[in-house]
Design an enzyme around this catalytic site. Sequence first.
Site, PDB file in Angstrom:
ATOM      1  N   CYS A   1       0.839  -1.212   0.000  1.00 42.39           N
ATOM      2  CA  CYS A   1       0.000   0.000   0.000  1.00 42.39           C
ATOM      3  C   CYS A   1       0.867   1.253   0.000  1.00 42.39           C
ATOM      4  O   CYS A   1       1.715   1.429   0.869  1.00 42.39           O
ATOM      5  CB  CYS A   1      -0.890  -0.040   1.247  1.00 42.39           C
ATOM      6  SG  CYS A   1      -1.666   1.533   1.622  1.00 42.39           S
TER       7      CYS A   1
HETATM    8  N1  MHO Z   1      -6.296  -1.197   3.538  1.00 51.85           N
HETATM    9  C1  MHO Z   1      -6.200   0.101   2.941  1.00 51.85           C
HETATM   10  C2  MHO Z   1      -5.476   0.075   1.665  1.00 51.85           C
HETATM   11  C3  MHO Z   1      -5.325   1.399   1.053  1.00 51.85           C
HETATM   12  S1  MHO Z   1      -4.395   1.408  -0.218  1.00 51.85           S
HETATM   13  C4  MHO Z   1      -3.991   2.847  -0.752  1.00 51.85           C
HETATM   14  C5  MHO Z   1      -7.579   0.699   2.834  1.00 51.85           C
HETATM   15  O1  MHO Z   1      -8.338   0.363   1.922  1.00 51.85           O
HETATM   16  O2  MHO Z   1      -7.907   1.520   3.650  1.00 51.85           O
HETATM   17  O3  MHO Z   1      -4.186   0.335  -0.970  1.00 51.85           O
END
Ligand code: MHO
Length: 228
Positions: A40
């Site tokens: 991420c």
């Molecule tokens: N688990 C995170 C991932 C964000 S990302 C920019 C969310 O969806 O809040 O991949």
Amino acid sequence: MQRDTTILETDMVDSAEPDEFEHDTAQNEDLNVAVFGMGCFWTPDAYFGVREGIRSTMVGYAGGEKEDPTYHALGDHTEVVRLLYDADTIEYDELLDLFLRGHDPSRQQKTQYRSVVFSVDETQAEKARAKIESMNVVTSVEPLDAFYMAENYHQKYRLQHTPSLQSRLKEVYDMPSYIRSTTVTRLNGYVAGWGDIDTFEDMDGLGLEKGLRETVKKLYFRNKHVSC
Ligand code: MHO
């Protein structure tokens, strides 16, 4: 959810002129580009943002065939961080070490989060291959074909979620300057608890009011290495 319609071109951001904070001024020399996929992208945006020699960070998508990917229509792309760095201060090899330490390169992930070095030239590719050769990692090394900048709301994500700092910074920066600013890049890292808070104390160029400096410090300790 409504699609963000203010996506900026990379060129527009790289050439934007930040106007106020002193720390942003010396940005016109030649800078180098490095692009990494390491999960991420909010985390490496902050993690790299505090390092000396990094002038700015930007998050985006790379590595796939799909044209004009977006967060919600990513296709076969991977989330990446794109660094503008000063090679006299930090070498590509050091960036590779930070990259490898900044995530778990031994873990197989889905395409969106895979471990990948996107090289911008053959020298970078060779360095990356040499580094990972003897390591037990799934990291791949691929030439960077296209980099698609991510939506504005993903840029400097931690900082954008710090309302008190954000409202002050928004008085000074329009979005291209905000993303490109070294000050903003550093602050995004500090509020996520990265870097050395003593370095922050020494950074007189930041030009932040006392109250806001206290806010940064508080968040630094509270959020120690927060990740996605
Ligand atoms: N688990 C995170 C991932 C964000 S990302 C920019 C969310 O969806 O809040 O991949």
